[in-house]
Design an enzyme around this catalytic site. Structure first.
Site, mmCIF file in Angstrom:
data_model
loop_
_atom_site.group_PDB
_atom_site.id
_atom_site.type_symbol
_atom_site.label_atom_id
_atom_site.label_comp_id
_atom_site.label_asym_id
_atom_site.label_seq_id
_atom_site.Cartn_x
_atom_site.Cartn_y
_atom_site.Cartn_z
ATOM 1 N N TYR A 67 -12.196 -62.725 78.067
ATOM 2 C CA TYR A 67 -12.858 -61.866 78.450
ATOM 3 C C TYR A 67 -13.749 -61.134 80.346
ATOM 4 C CZ TYR A 67 -16.247 -58.154 77.168
ATOM 5 O OH TYR A 67 -16.837 -57.230 77.355
ATOM 6 N N LYS A 83 -13.059 -59.082 83.301
ATOM 7 C CA LYS A 83 -14.549 -57.775 83.052
ATOM 8 C C LYS A 83 -15.444 -58.589 84.748
ATOM 9 C CE LYS A 83 -14.996 -55.560 79.320
ATOM 10 N NZ LYS A 83 -14.967 -54.094 79.343
#
Length: 283
Positions: free
Chosen positions: A154, A158
């Site tokens: 994740y 990002k």
């Protein structure tokens, strides 16, 4: 400051608009007079938000679209028509340590959180450039500014989203396309996506509320802002990286950043429904 986009009378397309922050932004944009197009991998969720907006007297359409599917995005974009504001909001998280996450979950995270930015933005940026107006919003994360344990995929996705926005901003400036770009980097939002996360210093790094963040994002679109970091303290985290790594790591421990996911019970990466012949038409 770049030129903002007035939401009254604008067409706003929001990916992942069927739940969480996406839903709140859709409702808020409709209240400001926008025609809202909701894209969500779950057609039922998107339709529910569409109906909620219409029941309040607003204008909304919904399409079931897996934004990680390049062909589905192209077909859905053709049906949606030109937009004034594109909000790249769709995102997933596995919340697993690198050795525990499945191959499929890691791939899904990268497809939705990174590759979809390219497919969706490419589908609408040309029209904005031709009209020399519009705003492209990329919802990144505080995890795109500083890596966090149990978020290897994740956080990496990002970081990539933040870099995507930065390069896109450079492109539209160099090409004088007349399009604004806005990157949004919030700390954890209470959407259920990160259910169970805890923060050691709630006054400094609070769990944010959906409505609060949605309002700030919509204000930033109209004001022509190019970066929105919430809360403002998060702006300091990348600066701390100028310190020696050992000192930086110690500060992250003191702030409790790497322990926030210890009790994570949120949802894993969503798996799209069986691929159909094409996206559900806007309705």
């Amino acid at each position: 400051m770049a030129r903002g986009t007035r939401l009254s009378g604008a067409t706003v397309l929001i990916t992942g608009g069927g739940s969480g922050l996406g839903r709140r932004m859709a409702l808020g944009a409709a209240r400001r007079g926008s025609r809202v197009i909701i894209w969500d991998v779950d057609g039922g969720r998107g339709a529910a938000v569409r109906d909620e907006i219409r029941a309040a007297g607003g204008r909304a359409e919904a399409q079931a679209v897996d934004v990680a599917d390049r062909d589905a995005v192209k077909a859905a974009a053709a049906g949606a028509g030109p937009v004034d504001v594109l909000v790249n909001n769709a995102g997933v998280v596995s919340g697993q340590q690198l050795l525990d996450a499945t191959d499929e979950a890691i791939e899904r995270t990268m497809q939705v959180n990174v590759m979809a930015l390219y497919w969706v933005t490419r589908a609408f940026l040309g029209g904005m450039a031709n009209r020399r107006r519009g705003t492209v919003v990329t919802v990144a994360s505080a995890a795109g500014l500083v890596g966090v344990a149990r978020q290897t995929d994740y956080s990496a996705s990002k970081f990539a989203a933040f870099g995507f926005n930065e390069s896109l901003r450079a492109e539209v400036r160099a090409g004088k396309l007349g399009v604004n770009t806005l990157v949004v980097c919030p700390y954890y939002i209470d959407t259920g996506m990160f259910e169970g996360v805890r923060t050691r210093w709630p006054r400094l790094l609070p769990i944010l509320q959906e409505e609060q963040v949605a309002t700030r994002v919509l204000d930033a679109i109209e004001d022509g802002r190019q970066e929105l970091v919430l809360p403002s303290l998060v702006n300091l985290l990348p600066v701390l990286r100028l310190l020696p790594v050992s000192v930086f790591d110690r500060l992250m421990d003191v702030l409790g950043v790497n322990r926030t996911m210890d009790h994570f019970t949120g949802r894993s990466s969503e798996v799209p429904p069986a691929k159909a012949a094409g996206p559900t038409p806007a309705s």
